[in-house]
Motif scaffolding. Structure first.
Motif, PDB file in Angstrom:
ATOM      1  N   PRO A 172       4.068  -1.428   3.176  1.00  0.00           N
ATOM      2  CA  PRO A 172       2.988  -2.962   3.500  1.00  0.00           C
ATOM      3  C   PRO A 172       2.505  -3.749   2.462  1.00  0.00           C
ATOM      4  O   PRO A 172       2.368  -4.964   3.010  1.00  0.00           O
ATOM      5  CB  PRO A 172       2.248  -2.235   4.956  1.00  0.00           C
ATOM      6  CG  PRO A 172       2.391  -0.744   5.310  1.00  0.00           C
ATOM      7  CD  PRO A 172       3.325  -0.546   3.470  1.00  0.00           C
ATOM      8  N   LYS A 173       1.958  -3.492   1.664  1.00  0.00           N
ATOM      9  CA  LYS A 173       0.714  -3.908   1.135  1.00  0.00           C
ATOM     10  C   LYS A 173       1.961  -5.613   0.423  1.00  0.00           C
ATOM     11  O   LYS A 173       1.436  -6.929  -0.266  1.00  0.00           O
ATOM     12  CB  LYS A 173       0.285  -3.716  -0.103  1.00  0.00           C
ATOM     13  CG  LYS A 173       0.756  -2.787  -1.651  1.00  0.00           C
ATOM     14  CD  LYS A 173      -0.579  -2.159  -2.019  1.00  0.00           C
ATOM     15  CE  LYS A 173       0.306  -0.822  -3.479  1.00  0.00           C
ATOM     16  NZ  LYS A 173      -0.540  -0.242  -3.384  1.00  0.00           N
ATOM     17  N   GLN A 174       3.129  -5.109   0.056  1.00  0.00           N
ATOM     18  CA  GLN A 174       4.107  -5.973  -0.066  1.00  0.00           C
ATOM     19  C   GLN A 174       3.853  -7.623   0.563  1.00  0.00           C
ATOM     20  O   GLN A 174       4.888  -8.847   0.495  1.00  0.00           O
ATOM     21  CB  GLN A 174       5.056  -5.964   0.036  1.00  0.00           C
ATOM     22  CG  GLN A 174       5.670  -4.459  -1.309  1.00  0.00           C
ATOM     23  CD  GLN A 174       6.662  -4.436  -1.798  1.00  0.00           C
ATOM     24  OE1 GLN A 174       7.055  -3.403  -1.433  1.00  0.00           O
ATOM     25  NE2 GLN A 174       7.624  -4.724  -2.411  1.00  0.00           N
ATOM     26  N   VAL A 175       3.231  -7.211   1.747  1.00  0.00           N
ATOM     27  CA  VAL A 175       3.339  -8.187   3.029  1.00  0.00           C
ATOM     28  C   VAL A 175       2.812  -9.956   2.128  1.00  0.00           C
ATOM     29  O   VAL A 175       2.659 -11.170   2.939  1.00  0.00           O
ATOM     30  CB  VAL A 175       2.367  -8.171   4.182  1.00  0.00           C
ATOM     31  CG1 VAL A 175       1.263  -8.247   3.808  1.00  0.00           C
ATOM     32  CG2 VAL A 175       2.829  -8.972   4.992  1.00  0.00           C
ATOM     33  N   ARG A 176       1.868  -9.529   1.223  1.00  0.00           N
ATOM     34  CA  ARG A 176       1.171 -10.743  -0.014  1.00  0.00           C
ATOM     35  C   ARG A 176       2.816 -11.418  -0.157  1.00  0.00           C
ATOM     36  O   ARG A 176       2.466 -12.978   0.561  1.00  0.00           O
ATOM     37  CB  ARG A 176       0.385 -10.236  -0.700  1.00  0.00           C
ATOM     38  CG  ARG A 176       0.871  -9.255  -1.648  1.00  0.00           C
ATOM     39  CD  ARG A 176       0.021  -9.168  -3.378  1.00  0.00           C
ATOM     40  NE  ARG A 176       1.067  -8.315  -3.914  1.00  0.00           N
ATOM     41  CZ  ARG A 176       0.906  -6.997  -3.877  1.00  0.00           C
ATOM     42  NH1 ARG A 176       0.135  -6.143  -3.038  1.00  0.00           N
ATOM     43  NH2 ARG A 176       1.202  -6.317  -4.870  1.00  0.00           N
ATOM     44  N   ASP A 177       3.799 -10.830  -0.681  1.00  0.00           N
ATOM     45  CA  ASP A 177       4.840 -11.656  -0.934  1.00  0.00           C
ATOM     46  C   ASP A 177       5.216 -12.592   0.561  1.00  0.00           C
ATOM     47  O   ASP A 177       5.263 -13.743   0.153  1.00  0.00           O
ATOM     48  CB  ASP A 177       5.696 -11.593  -1.179  1.00  0.00           C
ATOM     49  CG  ASP A 177       5.633 -10.476  -2.563  1.00  0.00           C
ATOM     50  OD1 ASP A 177       4.524 -10.967  -2.928  1.00  0.00           O
ATOM     51  OD2 ASP A 177       6.256  -9.019  -3.312  1.00  0.00           O
ATOM     52  N   ALA A 178       4.991 -11.811   1.487  1.00  0.00           N
ATOM     53  CA  ALA A 178       5.467 -12.460   3.124  1.00  0.00           C
ATOM     54  C   ALA A 178       4.896 -13.917   3.082  1.00  0.00           C
ATOM     55  O   ALA A 178       4.844 -14.681   3.808  1.00  0.00           O
ATOM     56  CB  ALA A 178       5.495 -11.626   4.132  1.00  0.00           C
ATOM     57  N   VAL A 179       2.984 -13.826   3.272  1.00  0.00           N
ATOM     58  CA  VAL A 179       2.319 -14.425   3.717  1.00  0.00           C
ATOM     59  C   VAL A 179       2.244 -15.730   2.632  1.00  0.00           C
ATOM     60  O   VAL A 179       2.458 -17.145   3.010  1.00  0.00           O
ATOM     61  CB  VAL A 179       1.058 -14.229   3.444  1.00  0.00           C
ATOM     62  CG1 VAL A 179      -0.290 -14.665   3.706  1.00  0.00           C
ATOM     63  CG2 VAL A 179       0.515 -13.058   4.864  1.00  0.00           C
ATOM     64  N   HIS A 180       2.999 -15.674   1.189  1.00  0.00           N
ATOM     65  CA  HIS A 180       3.034 -16.529   0.454  1.00  0.00           C
ATOM     66  C   HIS A 180       3.909 -17.020   0.836  1.00  0.00           C
ATOM     67  O   HIS A 180       4.034 -18.413   0.030  1.00  0.00           O
ATOM     68  CB  HIS A 180       2.669 -15.768  -1.269  1.00  0.00           C
ATOM     69  CG  HIS A 180       3.107 -16.417  -2.211  1.00  0.00           C
ATOM     70  ND1 HIS A 180       2.577 -17.212  -2.707  1.00  0.00           N
ATOM     71  CD2 HIS A 180       5.035 -17.004  -3.116  1.00  0.00           C
ATOM     72  CE1 HIS A 180       3.625 -18.048  -3.805  1.00  0.00           C
ATOM     73  NE2 HIS A 180       4.295 -17.944  -4.242  1.00  0.00           N
ATOM     74  N   GLN A 181       5.198 -16.828   0.918  1.00  0.00           N
ATOM     75  CA  GLN A 181       6.603 -17.916   1.331  1.00  0.00           C
ATOM     76  C   GLN A 181       6.480 -17.837   2.464  1.00  0.00           C
ATOM     77  O   GLN A 181       7.898 -18.625   2.901  1.00  0.00           O
ATOM     78  CB  GLN A 181       7.782 -16.297   1.147  1.00  0.00           C
ATOM     79  CG  GLN A 181       7.583 -16.255  -0.377  1.00  0.00           C
ATOM     80  CD  GLN A 181       8.554 -17.264  -1.343  1.00  0.00           C
ATOM     81  OE1 GLN A 181       8.898 -18.903  -0.715  1.00  0.00           O
ATOM     82  NE2 GLN A 181       8.445 -17.613  -2.653  1.00  0.00           N
ATOM     83  N   GLU A 182       5.452 -17.689   3.623  1.00  0.00           N
ATOM     84  CA  GLU A 182       5.467 -17.825   5.010  1.00  0.00           C
ATOM     85  C   GLU A 182       6.660 -17.416   5.658  1.00  0.00           C
ATOM     86  O   GLU A 182       6.827 -18.042   6.903  1.00  0.00           O
ATOM     87  CB  GLU A 182       5.275 -19.341   5.052  1.00  0.00           C
ATOM     88  CG  GLU A 182       4.304 -19.929   4.229  1.00  0.00           C
ATOM     89  CD  GLU A 182       4.013 -21.930   4.643  1.00  0.00           C
ATOM     90  OE1 GLU A 182       4.559 -22.352   4.700  1.00  0.00           O
ATOM     91  OE2 GLU A 182       2.659 -21.785   4.260  1.00  0.00           O
ATOM     92  N   LEU A 183       6.861 -16.458   5.217  1.00  0.00           N
ATOM     93  CA  LEU A 183       7.655 -15.502   6.256  1.00  0.00           C
ATOM     94  C   LEU A 183       7.575 -14.954   7.628  1.00  0.00           C
ATOM     95  O   LEU A 183       6.090 -15.269   7.882  1.00  0.00           O
ATOM     96  CB  LEU A 183       8.421 -14.720   5.292  1.00  0.00           C
ATOM     97  CG  LEU A 183       8.874 -14.627   3.615  1.00  0.00           C
ATOM     98  CD1 LEU A 183       9.710 -13.646   3.804  1.00  0.00           C
ATOM     99  CD2 LEU A 183      10.273 -15.532   3.930  1.00  0.00           C
ATOM    100  N   ASP A 184       8.554 -14.925   8.753  1.00  0.00           N
ATOM    101  CA  ASP A 184       7.843 -14.851   9.814  1.00  0.00           C
ATOM    102  C   ASP A 184       7.461 -13.119  10.649  1.00  0.00           C
ATOM    103  O   ASP A 184       6.267 -13.539  10.810  1.00  0.00           O
ATOM    104  CB  ASP A 184       9.063 -15.296  10.601  1.00  0.00           C
ATOM    105  CG  ASP A 184       9.316 -16.612  10.747  1.00  0.00           C
ATOM    106  OD1 ASP A 184       8.306 -17.397  11.260  1.00  0.00           O
ATOM    107  OD2 ASP A 184      10.487 -17.038  10.353  1.00  0.00           O
TER     108      ASP A 184
END
Length: 379
Positions: free
Chosen positions: A300-312
């Motif tokens: 879950p903490k890999q979500v920082r990458d998703a937030v950075h890339q503005e993934l949905d």
């Protein structure tokens, strides 16, 4: 691991084992007024367990020996619960003593309460871990989701941890459950199997029977890198799954697109093609602007990458929902979230599965396993 570090690790393991056994030894065996044979039996069992548990786990997990690993894991789960509940019951007993309870009776009631509670939790936890996996229905609304994907479903499985306890029969049952849901897409977000690759291949091969008209997508978790990640990547491809290693694949319905993105686990060592370090920039390269995205990332903490890339949307596992209370609090502190749906970024949602299987002790206490059926909706 160097010889020095290995010795330190083994030493720490024995120290932890001793600590876990000391509280039950005192609260359940020594403090109450039991007959001498009962006390001697309790002392012998706990002292032998304190020495045997680390040996079984080192020999079992380190040498990939199924039976020693399972015995060590069962004992670990049991003694952990005895440790936790001996502390809790002793605290309650102390309050009773403060209000005038007889000391001798208090010690016996504390010990008996601890044994009864732990026995009940372990029995229920084993049934929960090894029994039928529940379906968790989740609706997730995405901004600007194409009409063609409104109402489409994603079956999310993760952390199957195939082992001696979770073998081919169990995996076949999971496949049947998934197929009964008629999902459009199926995702497995890592921690496929544990132990010897040769012993797990048949069980993993059952995943080849999963049906999903719009695609089956798999990423590696941290446990793949404890066995043979390259083998599992090749095997899943052979079974017809799309393996996303810092890559994406487009799911198309007519003119509408949904990008399925996958990144490797944070523990990937980067020493071969199957073990590249996670690279979100590489994974999203080439996705047309405005395309809705679903990221598969084990932790879950890999979500920082998703937030950075503005993934949905990010789908993750790894936490097992804590698996055995009170590990819930440690897992939440380390990962930032435990299970369920959250919004860690303005345009990013995160769904964490409690996992489909289990790792280590064959118990789930306060964290039932799940197969998540996610329905996508337009916001």
């Amino acid at each position: 691991m160097t010889r020095g570090r290995l010795l330190i690790f083994i030493g720490v393991l024995f120290i932890v084992s001793a600590i876990l056994h000391v509280m039950p030894l005192w609260i359940v065996v020594l403090a109450p007024i039991w007959s001498t044979p009962v006390k001697v039996a309790g002392i012998v069992i706990l002292c032998v367990g304190a020495l045997a548990m680390p040996i079984l786990m080192i020999f079992g997990h380190g040498q990939k020996r199924d039976l020693p690993a399972l015995i060590g894991d069962v004992w670990l789960g049991a003694v952990w619960q005895f440790f936790v509940w001996s502390v809790i019951c002793e605290f309650v007993g102390f309050i009773a003593w403060a209000f005038g309870a007889d000391h001798g009776a208090r010690e016996r009631y504390v010990a008996l309460a601890c044994v009864v509670i732990v026995a009940g939790l372990l029995a229920g936890g084993a049934i929960t871990a090894l029994g039928r996996v529940g379906i968790r229905h989740v609706t997730i609304r995405l901004d600007r989701l194409p009409q063609e994907f409104d109402g489409r479903t994603i079956a999310h499985i993760t952390d199957t941890h195939l082992s001696l306890a979770l073998g081919e029969r169990w995996m076949t049952r999971i496949v049947q459950q998934v197929n009964s849901l008629s999902p459009d897409i199926v995702c497995h977000t890592g921690d496929l199997a544990d132990g010897d690759v040769a012993r797990r291949t048949d069980a993993v091969s059952a995943l080849g029977e999963i049906r999903a008209p719009l695609g089956r997508f798999y990423i590696t978790g941290n446990h793949e890198y404890l066995s043979d990640a390259a083998y599992w990547v090749a095997h899943m491809r052979k079974l017809g799954w799309t393996v996303l290693q810092n890559a994406h694949a487009m799911v198309r319905i007519g003119e509408a697109n949904l990008a399925m993105v996958g990144i490797n686990d944070l523990t990937a060592p980067g020493n071969d093609a199957a073990s590249d370090r996670p690279d979100i920039d590489k994974a999203v390269q080439g996705i047309p602007a405005g395309t809705r995205t679903v990221l598969l990332a084990h932790q879950p903490k890999q979500v920082r990458d998703a937030v950075h890339q503005e993934l949905d949307l990010q789908l993750s596992g790894h936490t097992h929902g804590g698996q055995i209370w009170p590990f819930h609090y440690l897992v939440r502190a380390e990962q930032g979230a435990l299970s369920g749906l959250s919004r860690p970024g303005p345009s990013t949602q995160l769904y964490i599965s409690r996992g489909t299987g289990f790792w280590g002790p064959p118990f789930r206490i306060g964290a039932p396993p799940e197969i998540a059926l996610i329905t996508l909706r337009r916001a």
